[in-house]
Motif scaffolding. Structure first.
Motif, PDB file in Angstrom:
ATOM      1  N   LEU A 118     -76.609  15.018 -17.409  1.00 28.23           N
ATOM      2  CA  LEU A 118     -76.658  14.230 -18.641  1.00 28.23           C
ATOM      3  C   LEU A 118     -76.915  15.179 -19.806  1.00 28.23           C
ATOM      4  CD1 LEU A 118     -76.460  11.414 -19.854  1.00 28.23           C
ATOM      5  CD2 LEU A 118     -78.921  11.195 -19.577  1.00 28.23           C
ATOM      6  N   GLY A 171     -75.876  14.546 -23.245  1.00 28.61           N
ATOM      7  CA  GLY A 171     -75.615  13.944 -24.549  1.00 28.61           C
ATOM      8  C   GLY A 171     -76.881  13.982 -25.387  1.00 28.61           C
ATOM      9  N   ARG A 218     -85.048  16.761 -32.213  1.00 28.28           N
ATOM     10  CA  ARG A 218     -86.290  17.553 -32.179  1.00 28.28           C
ATOM     11  C   ARG A 218     -86.020  19.048 -32.381  1.00 28.28           C
ATOM     12  NH1 ARG A 218     -88.980  14.875 -26.887  1.00 28.28           N
ATOM     13  NH2 ARG A 218     -86.813  14.264 -26.655  1.00 28.28           N
ATOM     14  N   GLN A 230     -77.750  21.364 -25.362  1.00 24.42           N
ATOM     15  CA  GLN A 230     -77.481  21.931 -24.033  1.00 24.42           C
ATOM     16  C   GLN A 230     -76.546  23.136 -24.077  1.00 24.42           C
ATOM     17  OE1 GLN A 230     -76.867  18.777 -24.977  1.00 24.42           O
ATOM     18  NE2 GLN A 230     -78.346  17.506 -23.902  1.00 24.42           N
ATOM     19  N   GLN A 274     -70.604   9.762 -23.977  1.00 22.19           N
ATOM     20  CA  GLN A 274     -71.543   8.656 -24.264  1.00 22.19           C
ATOM     21  C   GLN A 274     -71.522   8.469 -25.785  1.00 22.19           C
ATOM     22  OE1 GLN A 274     -75.771   9.490 -23.958  1.00 22.19           O
ATOM     23  NE2 GLN A 274     -76.213   7.447 -23.159  1.00 22.19           N
ATOM     24  N   PRO A 294     -76.617   7.627 -27.940  1.00 24.89           N
ATOM     25  CA  PRO A 294     -77.667   7.910 -26.942  1.00 24.89           C
ATOM     26  C   PRO A 294     -78.474   6.656 -26.617  1.00 24.89           C
ATOM     27  CG  PRO A 294     -78.266   8.854 -29.064  1.00 24.89           C
ATOM     28  CD  PRO A 294     -76.920   8.228 -29.251  1.00 24.89           C
ATOM     29  N   GLU A 295     -77.924   5.826 -25.735  1.00 20.77           N
ATOM     30  CA  GLU A 295     -78.562   4.536 -25.440  1.00 20.77           C
ATOM     31  C   GLU A 295     -79.355   4.565 -24.137  1.00 20.77           C
ATOM     32  OE1 GLU A 295     -75.749   1.539 -27.993  1.00 20.77           O
ATOM     33  OE2 GLU A 295     -75.019   2.163 -26.031  1.00 20.77           O
ATOM     34  N   GLY A 296     -79.796   5.757 -23.765  1.00 21.37           N
ATOM     35  CA  GLY A 296     -80.732   5.841 -22.655  1.00 21.37           C
ATOM     36  C   GLY A 296     -80.213   6.584 -21.444  1.00 21.37           C
ATOM     37  N   LEU A 317     -81.088  16.258 -15.920  1.00 21.20           N
ATOM     38  CA  LEU A 317     -80.995  16.278 -17.379  1.00 21.20           C
ATOM     39  C   LEU A 317     -80.542  17.663 -17.835  1.00 21.20           C
ATOM     40  CD1 LEU A 317     -84.217  14.275 -18.326  1.00 21.20           C
ATOM     41  CD2 LEU A 317     -81.887  13.435 -17.898  1.00 21.20           C
ATOM     42  N   ASN A 341     -83.178  20.387 -18.645  1.00 22.59           N
ATOM     43  CA  ASN A 341     -84.247  20.675 -17.674  1.00 22.59           C
ATOM     44  C   ASN A 341     -83.896  21.916 -16.864  1.00 22.59           C
ATOM     45  OD1 ASN A 341     -86.258  17.940 -16.499  1.00 22.59           O
ATOM     46  ND2 ASN A 341     -85.345  18.095 -18.536  1.00 22.59           N
ATOM     47  N   GLY A 348     -92.282  10.679 -18.566  1.00 25.61           N
ATOM     48  CA  GLY A 348     -92.465   9.568 -17.648  1.00 25.61           C
ATOM     49  C   GLY A 348     -93.623   9.956 -16.731  1.00 25.61           C
ATOM     50  N   GLU A 403     -93.104   5.221 -19.071  1.00 26.99           N
ATOM     51  CA  GLU A 403     -92.509   6.199 -19.989  1.00 26.99           C
ATOM     52  C   GLU A 403     -93.478   6.512 -21.123  1.00 26.99           C
ATOM     53  OE1 GLU A 403     -89.640   7.821 -19.538  1.00 26.99           O
ATOM     54  OE2 GLU A 403     -89.878   8.939 -21.379  1.00 26.99           O
ATOM     55  N   LYS A 404     -93.822   7.777 -21.259  1.00 26.06           N
ATOM     56  CA  LYS A 404     -94.664   8.272 -22.361  1.00 26.06           C
ATOM     57  C   LYS A 404     -95.836   7.328 -22.688  1.00 26.06           C
ATOM     58  CE  LYS A 404     -90.890  10.936 -24.359  1.00 26.06           C
ATOM     59  NZ  LYS A 404     -89.735  10.468 -23.622  1.00 26.06           N
ATOM     60  N   GLN A 408     -92.775  12.791 -14.389  1.00 21.15           N
ATOM     61  CA  GLN A 408     -91.500  12.628 -13.692  1.00 21.15           C
ATOM     62  C   GLN A 408     -90.523  13.615 -14.328  1.00 21.15           C
ATOM     63  OE1 GLN A 408     -89.476   8.932 -14.595  1.00 21.15           O
ATOM     64  NE2 GLN A 408     -88.430   8.953 -12.651  1.00 21.15           N
ATOM     65  N   ASP A 433     -88.781  21.398 -19.622  1.00 16.55           N
ATOM     66  CA  ASP A 433     -87.942  20.510 -20.423  1.00 16.55           C
ATOM     67  C   ASP A 433     -87.767  21.264 -21.744  1.00 16.55           C
ATOM     68  OD1 ASP A 433     -87.346  18.766 -22.507  1.00 16.55           O
ATOM     69  OD2 ASP A 433     -88.343  17.072 -21.590  1.00 16.55           O
TER      70      ASP A 433
HETATM   71  O1  DAU Z   1     -87.738  15.989 -19.060  1.00 15.13           O
HETATM   72  C1  DAU Z   1     -88.258  14.926 -18.318  1.00 15.13           C
HETATM   73  C2  DAU Z   1     -88.381  13.671 -19.152  1.00 15.13           C
HETATM   74  O2  DAU Z   1     -87.055  13.376 -19.667  1.00 15.13           O
HETATM   75  C3  DAU Z   1     -88.904  12.510 -18.302  1.00 15.13           C
HETATM   76  O3  DAU Z   1     -90.248  12.743 -17.936  1.00 15.13           O
HETATM   77  C4  DAU Z   1     -88.812  11.196 -19.061  1.00 15.13           C
HETATM   78  O4  DAU Z   1     -89.142  10.138 -18.202  1.00 15.13           O
HETATM   79  C5  DAU Z   1     -87.381  10.986 -19.582  1.00 15.13           C
HETATM   80  O5  DAU Z   1     -87.286   9.813 -20.387  1.00 15.13           O
HETATM   81  C6  DAU Z   1     -86.945  12.168 -20.415  1.00 15.13           C
HETATM   82  O6  DAU Z   1     -87.761  12.233 -21.578  1.00 15.13           O
HETATM   83  P1  DAU Z   1     -87.309  13.048 -22.897  1.00 15.13           P
HETATM   84  O7  DAU Z   1     -88.089  12.588 -24.055  1.00 15.13           O
HETATM   85  O8  DAU Z   1     -87.334  14.510 -22.597  1.00 15.13           O
HETATM   86  O9  DAU Z   1     -85.799  12.565 -23.040  1.00 15.13           O
HETATM   87  P2  DAU Z   1     -84.719  13.065 -24.070  1.00 15.13           P
HETATM   88  O10 DAU Z   1     -84.508  11.984 -25.093  1.00 15.13           O
HETATM   89  O11 DAU Z   1     -85.029  14.443 -24.558  1.00 15.13           O
HETATM   90  O12 DAU Z   1     -83.408  13.136 -23.167  1.00 15.13           O
HETATM   91  C7  DAU Z   1     -83.343  13.969 -22.039  1.00 15.13           C
HETATM   92  C8  DAU Z   1     -81.943  14.570 -21.939  1.00 15.13           C
HETATM   93  O13 DAU Z   1     -80.960  13.548 -21.793  1.00 15.13           O
HETATM   94  C9  DAU Z   1     -81.524  15.382 -23.142  1.00 15.13           C
HETATM   95  O14 DAU Z   1     -80.794  16.506 -22.668  1.00 15.13           O
HETATM   96  C10 DAU Z   1     -80.619  14.475 -23.934  1.00 15.13           C
HETATM   97  C11 DAU Z   1     -80.018  13.606 -22.863  1.00 15.13           C
HETATM   98  N1  DAU Z   1     -79.744  12.225 -23.286  1.00 15.13           N
HETATM   99  C12 DAU Z   1     -80.770  11.446 -23.703  1.00 15.13           C
HETATM  100  C13 DAU Z   1     -80.553  10.138 -24.029  1.00 15.13           C
HETATM  101  C14 DAU Z   1     -81.685   9.244 -24.482  1.00 15.13           C
HETATM  102  C15 DAU Z   1     -78.469  11.721 -23.198  1.00 15.13           C
HETATM  103  O15 DAU Z   1     -77.535  12.455 -22.794  1.00 15.13           O
HETATM  104  N2  DAU Z   1     -78.249  10.433 -23.525  1.00 15.13           N
HETATM  105  C16 DAU Z   1     -79.230   9.592 -23.942  1.00 15.13           C
HETATM  106  O16 DAU Z   1     -78.951   8.402 -24.221  1.00 15.13           O
END
Ligand code: DAU
Length: 261
Positions: free
Chosen positions: A6, A8, A13, A24, A80, A83-85, A106, A109, A140, A155-156, A166, A217
């Protein structure tokens, strides 16, 4: 087992670094960030990989990674739109997943852990991975008993029930595509990965494993900097020759680059 990276999201930040490129694709010492999650999947024996990207820089991912041949793998791509999750990945990837089980990592990561045995022994349900951290409220958070039975996952949370975060690597059986359709967006408008894990938990089908080694992360300036240091100190770069059996020619820059004012 299929694999999803994933990659997107909007990367806000890391502004202004991510104003003209994706998080990425940023460098982590000597490689683009996405090489590391890719390497984790390849090392675990996963060769059929879907890369989910945001619309803005989607072509750059294809330019960088291509068909997967160079890595001894097969890559597919999906966009995608918003960014809807994290859990939305399984809706976007439903055709790709087909009748298989699926691991997701991710794109920001970085792990030194080897997931091979977890992938090989996986039969059904869902498996999440945890690492003890000093700042669980950023992630998480998983609470589990001594037998590894998950008691809660949030979550957070402002008041974390444990110090176990997680991490961004998950294994789901084929039910994931059906289960994700039952989720509602959270208050922040996202299909949350913890809600998906909760569906499995309520059915008694969620297990947890603890990680060895480093986990980063790389989504903040500090963690991105730390990631480069760890990669450099531990020589974590991808050995393409070993993974794919294809010899990659590395060109040396003979003269240092000079810039005229
Ligand atoms: O790194 C671990 C954490 O990642 C977990 O502990 C959390 O449960 C999980 O929600 C996530 O938290 P983050 O705050 O780090 O999530 P972030 O919004 O940074 O998104 C993680 C990755 O996924 C990042 O490379 C962007 C991508 N992403 C995110 C979202 C919300 C997408 O591709 N699409 C999305 O819709």
């Amino acid at each position: 087992m299929k694999g999803i990276i994933l990659a997107g999201g909007s990367g806000t930040r890391l502004h202004p670094l991510t104003k003209v490129t994706s998080k990425q694709l940023l460098p982590v010492y000597n490689q683009p960030m996405i090489y590391f999650p890719l390497q984790t999947l390849l090392n675990a024996g996963i060769r059929d990989i879907l890369i989910i990207v945001a619309p803005d820089h989607s072509g750059d991912f294809v330019n960088l990674l291509g068909s997967g041949k160079q890595f001894g793998a097969r890559f597919s791509y999906e966009v995608q739109d918003k960014p809807e999750g994290l859990a939305q990945a399984f809706l976007i990837g439903s055709d790709f997943i087909g009748k298989d089980n699926c691991a997701m990592i991710l794109g920001d990561n970085i792990f030194t852990h080897d997931f091979t045995s977890s992938i090989k022994s996986f039969k059904k349900g869902a498996k999440v991975f945890v690492k003890e951290v000093p700042d669980p409220e950023r992630f998480g958070v998983v609470e589990f008993d001594s037998s590894g039975k998950v008691l809660s996952i949030e979550e957070k949370p402002s008041r974390p029930k444990s110090h176990y975060a997680q991490v961004g690597f998950y294994i789901f059986d084929n039910n994931v595509v059906e289960y994700v359709k039952t989720l509602k967006p959270s208050k922040r408008g996202e299909l949350e990965i913890v809600d998906l894990a909760n569906v499995y938990m309520q059915k008694g089908e969620l297990s947890v494993e603890s990680l060895d080694g480093e986990w980063i992360d790389a989504g903040t300036f500090e963690s991105l900097y730390r990631a480069s240091t760890i990669v450099r100190e531990n020589d974590l770069g991808m050995d393409l020759e070993q993974i794919s059996g294809v010899k990659i020619e590395v060109k040396n820059i003979k003269k240092p680059l000079t810039f005229d004012n």
